[in-house]
Design a protein around this motif. Structure first.
Motif, PDB file in Angstrom:
ATOM      1  N   ALA A 135       0.825  -1.201   0.000  1.00 53.79           N
ATOM      2  CA  ALA A 135       0.000   0.000   0.000  1.00 53.79           C
ATOM      3  C   ALA A 135       0.862   1.254   0.000  1.00 53.79           C
ATOM      4  CB  ALA A 135      -0.931   0.000   1.212  1.00 53.79           C
ATOM      5  N   ALA A 136       2.062   1.158   0.584  1.00 53.91           N
ATOM      6  CA  ALA A 136       2.956   2.310   0.648  1.00 53.91           C
ATOM      7  C   ALA A 136       3.434   2.742  -0.735  1.00 53.91           C
ATOM      8  CB  ALA A 136       4.153   1.996   1.533  1.00 53.91           C
ATOM      9  N   GLN A 137       3.344   1.838  -1.713  1.00 56.55           N
ATOM     10  CA  GLN A 137       3.803   2.161  -3.064  1.00 56.55           C
ATOM     11  C   GLN A 137       2.787   2.996  -3.845  1.00 56.55           C
ATOM     12  OE1 GLN A 137       4.828  -2.284  -3.630  1.00 56.55           O
ATOM     13  NE2 GLN A 137       6.177  -1.248  -5.061  1.00 56.55           N
ATOM     14  N   ILE A 138       1.560   3.131  -3.332  1.00 55.56           N
ATOM     15  CA  ILE A 138       0.536   3.896  -4.040  1.00 55.56           C
ATOM     16  C   ILE A 138       0.601   5.345  -3.565  1.00 55.56           C
ATOM     17  CG2 ILE A 138      -1.934   4.133  -4.501  1.00 55.56           C
ATOM     18  CD1 ILE A 138      -2.255   1.189  -3.899  1.00 55.56           C
ATOM     19  N   PRO A 139       1.003   6.263  -4.435  1.00 53.12           N
ATOM     20  CA  PRO A 139       1.108   7.657  -4.010  1.00 53.12           C
ATOM     21  C   PRO A 139      -0.264   8.328  -3.951  1.00 53.12           C
ATOM     22  CG  PRO A 139       1.640   7.481  -6.332  1.00 53.12           C
ATOM     23  CD  PRO A 139       1.373   6.075  -5.847  1.00 53.12           C
ATOM     24  N   PHE A 140      -0.397   9.300  -3.086  1.00 56.11           N
ATOM     25  CA  PHE A 140      -1.600  10.124  -3.066  1.00 56.11           C
ATOM     26  C   PHE A 140      -1.208  11.500  -2.568  1.00 56.11           C
ATOM     27  CE2 PHE A 140      -1.346   8.781   1.283  1.00 56.11           C
ATOM     28  CZ  PHE A 140      -1.915   9.800   2.033  1.00 56.11           C
ATOM     29  N   ASP A 141      -1.996  12.501  -2.930  1.00 59.57           N
ATOM     30  CA  ASP A 141      -1.688  13.846  -2.469  1.00 59.57           C
ATOM     31  C   ASP A 141      -2.816  14.377  -1.589  1.00 59.57           C
ATOM     32  OD1 ASP A 141      -3.742  14.636  -4.173  1.00 59.57           O
ATOM     33  OD2 ASP A 141      -2.400  15.369  -5.733  1.00 59.57           O
ATOM     34  N   PHE A 142      -2.625  15.567  -1.082  1.00 62.31           N
ATOM     35  CA  PHE A 142      -3.591  16.154  -0.159  1.00 62.31           C
ATOM     36  C   PHE A 142      -4.972  16.279  -0.792  1.00 62.31           C
ATOM     37  CE2 PHE A 142      -5.635  20.243   0.991  1.00 62.31           C
ATOM     38  CZ  PHE A 142      -6.070  19.914   2.270  1.00 62.31           C
ATOM     39  N   PHE A 143      -5.024  16.711  -2.047  1.00 55.23           N
ATOM     40  CA  PHE A 143      -6.316  16.942  -2.692  1.00 55.23           C
ATOM     41  C   PHE A 143      -7.063  15.631  -2.896  1.00 55.23           C
ATOM     42  CE2 PHE A 143      -3.738  20.604  -3.870  1.00 55.23           C
ATOM     43  CZ  PHE A 143      -4.570  21.631  -3.463  1.00 55.23           C
ATOM     44  N   LEU A 323      -5.949  20.532   8.245  1.00 50.90           N
ATOM     45  CA  LEU A 323      -6.563  19.459   7.468  1.00 50.90           C
ATOM     46  C   LEU A 323      -5.509  18.469   6.965  1.00 50.90           C
ATOM     47  CD1 LEU A 323      -9.145  21.561   5.429  1.00 50.90           C
ATOM     48  CD2 LEU A 323      -9.715  19.722   7.028  1.00 50.90           C
ATOM     49  N   ARG A 324      -4.371  18.997   6.517  1.00 51.49           N
ATOM     50  CA  ARG A 324      -3.279  18.120   6.052  1.00 51.49           C
ATOM     51  C   ARG A 324      -2.842  17.172   7.160  1.00 51.49           C
ATOM     52  NH1 ARG A 324      -0.826  19.659   1.183  1.00 51.49           N
ATOM     53  NH2 ARG A 324      -1.216  21.821   0.557  1.00 51.49           N
ATOM     54  N   SER A 325      -2.648  17.706   8.355  1.00 54.13           N
ATOM     55  CA  SER A 325      -2.168  16.866   9.458  1.00 54.13           C
ATOM     56  C   SER A 325      -3.214  15.833   9.840  1.00 54.13           C
ATOM     57  CB  SER A 325      -1.796  17.728  10.654  1.00 54.13           C
ATOM     58  OG  SER A 325      -2.926  18.400  11.187  1.00 54.13           O
ATOM     59  N   LYS A 326      -4.505  16.213   9.792  1.00 51.92           N
ATOM     60  CA  LYS A 326      -5.562  15.266  10.108  1.00 51.92           C
ATOM     61  C   LYS A 326      -5.602  14.125   9.098  1.00 51.92           C
ATOM     62  CE  LYS A 326      -7.845  16.693  13.808  1.00 51.92           C
ATOM     63  NZ  LYS A 326      -8.118  15.774  14.972  1.00 51.92           N
ATOM     64  N   LEU A 327      -5.461  14.454   7.825  1.00 53.47           N
ATOM     65  CA  LEU A 327      -5.497  13.431   6.776  1.00 53.47           C
ATOM     66  C   LEU A 327      -4.253  12.552   6.814  1.00 53.47           C
ATOM     67  CD1 LEU A 327      -7.020  15.603   3.917  1.00 53.47           C
ATOM     68  CD2 LEU A 327      -8.118  13.669   5.057  1.00 53.47           C
ATOM     69  N   ASP A 328      -3.097  13.137   7.110  1.00 52.33           N
ATOM     70  CA  ASP A 328      -1.876  12.339   7.260  1.00 52.33           C
ATOM     71  C   ASP A 328      -2.040  11.330   8.394  1.00 52.33           C
ATOM     72  OD1 ASP A 328      -0.602  13.599   5.192  1.00 52.33           O
ATOM     73  OD2 ASP A 328       0.532  14.992   6.461  1.00 52.33           O
ATOM     74  N   TYR A 329      -2.640  11.773   9.492  1.00 53.55           N
ATOM     75  CA  TYR A 329      -2.873  10.872  10.624  1.00 53.55           C
ATOM     76  C   TYR A 329      -3.858   9.770  10.241  1.00 53.55           C
ATOM     77  CZ  TYR A 329      -4.186   9.218  15.261  1.00 53.55           C
ATOM     78  OH  TYR A 329      -4.431   8.426  16.355  1.00 53.55           O
ATOM     79  N   LEU A 330      -4.886  10.143   9.470  1.00 56.20           N
ATOM     80  CA  LEU A 330      -5.875   9.168   9.024  1.00 56.20           C
ATOM     81  C   LEU A 330      -5.229   8.062   8.206  1.00 56.20           C
ATOM     82  CD1 LEU A 330      -8.941   8.483   8.781  1.00 56.20           C
ATOM     83  CD2 LEU A 330      -8.973   9.882   6.719  1.00 56.20           C
ATOM     84  N   MET A 331      -4.224   8.434   7.391  1.00 59.88           N
ATOM     85  CA  MET A 331      -3.540   7.445   6.553  1.00 59.88           C
ATOM     86  C   MET A 331      -2.510   6.639   7.340  1.00 59.88           C
ATOM     87  SD  MET A 331      -4.944   7.435   3.724  1.00 59.88           S
ATOM     88  CE  MET A 331      -3.789   6.310   2.977  1.00 59.88           C
ATOM     89  N   GLY A 332      -2.236   7.050   8.565  1.00 57.20           N
ATOM     90  CA  GLY A 332      -1.319   6.290   9.401  1.00 57.20           C
ATOM     91  C   GLY A 332       0.109   6.366   8.916  1.00 57.20           C
TER      92      GLY A 332
END
Length: 332
Positions: A135-143, A323-332
């Motif tokens: 799963a770490a190989q799949i990139p994603f961005d903030f948007f 919001l960025r920090s919340k989403l980063d935390y959500l992704m673990g």
């Protein structure tokens, strides 16, 4: 035993990443990814999908259309729908179209494993450790992450609206953009220039995240709104009806988003922006306070009603890093 061909069909790289992470660790599969229904259907036709994990809300071709094409063409795949749209009617429709199960986003690993086992899709544990894409190989961005969080939130909101108002809500792919102050004026241009549109505004704040929600009703029939709200159009003032409906719509969406982000929003009182000057004032105030605004746009359509509206969530510039920090935390 050869690996099972698994297709993960979702327009969100974040959603595909979470699904890959939720798969049983010892499930021997070869994974193909599709970013929309067109790509997904091509993979199914090519025999790359003994099992399909299918989203519903996608651009170009949605999950309902994929299921219809699979049934019409007699294609061989077992489809499990994994969607943020958790309306009862959505679940009924996908089962009618041939899906073997429905899982709400984000998929819980134990529930996914149980459904796969019940469908006879889990083989005996392979002798060798399973090697597959991480799963770490799949990139994603903030948007992308924000769009997926909103997608899940509006699905929860739609389920609430469906229960409260007894209506089926057609959900779009939300648009998420970072706008400068000039672009915000352009985003509000249609509402400012259309004399038949009505705009309701409601502020919200919580855990360092704040903004304004704008609900823009387009050419809506007052009679249809009264029927939706189960009120008499004669006894129920237009403004009261708009404010009541707006409270339900905005509140449901913010509640779903708050659950995703693990925050709690306090909401101000909704108010109707009675003239175009008030919209101009809103945009001008934003321009004086922020250089940029994070804008989330959601277009709703209701089955059986002449009601179409856009929900625009405008997050303050200071909210973006939170919001960025919340989403980063959500992704673990």
């Amino acid at each position: 035993m050869p690996p099972i061909a698994l297709l993960i069909c979702d327009d969100s790289s974040m959603a595909r990443k979470l699904l890959l992470r939720a798969l049983p660790a010892d499930w021997n599969v070869s994974v193909t990814h599709a970013r929309n229904g067109v790509e997904g259907l091509a993979a199914i036709r090519a025999g790359l999908a003994e099992v399909t994990l299918l989203d519903l809300t996608m651009p170009e071709m949605d999950g309902y259309q994929v299921l219809e094409a699979v049934r019409a063409e007699g294609l061989s795949t077992q489809v499990i729908v994994v969607s943020g749209d958790i309306q009862d009617e959505a679940m009924r429709r996908v089962r009618e179209l041939g899906a073997i199960a429905f899982i709400k986003k984000p998929a819980e690993p134990e529930l996914l494993k149980r459904i796969l086992a019940q469908a006879g899709l889990l083989q005996a544990a392979p002798a060798q450790p399973v090697v597959r894409e991480s799963a770490a190989q799949i990139p994603f961005d903030f948007f992308d992450a924000m769009r997926e969080a909103v997608n899940v939130a509006i699905g929860q909101a739609a389920a609430l609206l469906a229960r409260v108002l007894d209506v089926f809500v057609h959900l779009p792919v939300p648009n998420v953009n970072l706008l400068d102050s000039g672009e915000l004026h352009m985003a509000l241009a249609d509402a400012r220039e259309d004399p038949q549109s009505t705009v309701v505004c409601q502020g919200y704040i919580g855990n360092g995240i704040a903004g304004e929600a704008l609900l823009i009703f387009h050419h809506c029939s007052v009679g249809d709104m009264a029927r939706l709200m189960k009120r008499s159009a004669l006894d129920y003032g237009d403004q009261e009806m708009l404010l009541d409906l707006s409270s339900v719509l905005i509140g449901a969406c913010l509640s779903g988003l708050a659950e995703q982000l693990d925050v709690m929003f306090s909401q101000g009182h909704p108010q109707i922006l009675a003239d175009r000057a008030q919209l101009d004032s809103l945009a001008s105030n934003a321009r004086s306070r922020w250089k940029q605004t994070l804008a989330v746009e959601i277009s709703y359509r209701l089955d059986g009603y002449d009601i179409h509206f856009d929900l625009l969530l405008l997050f303050t510039e200071d909210s973006v890093e939170r919001l960025r920090s919340k989403l980063d935390y959500l992704m673990g």
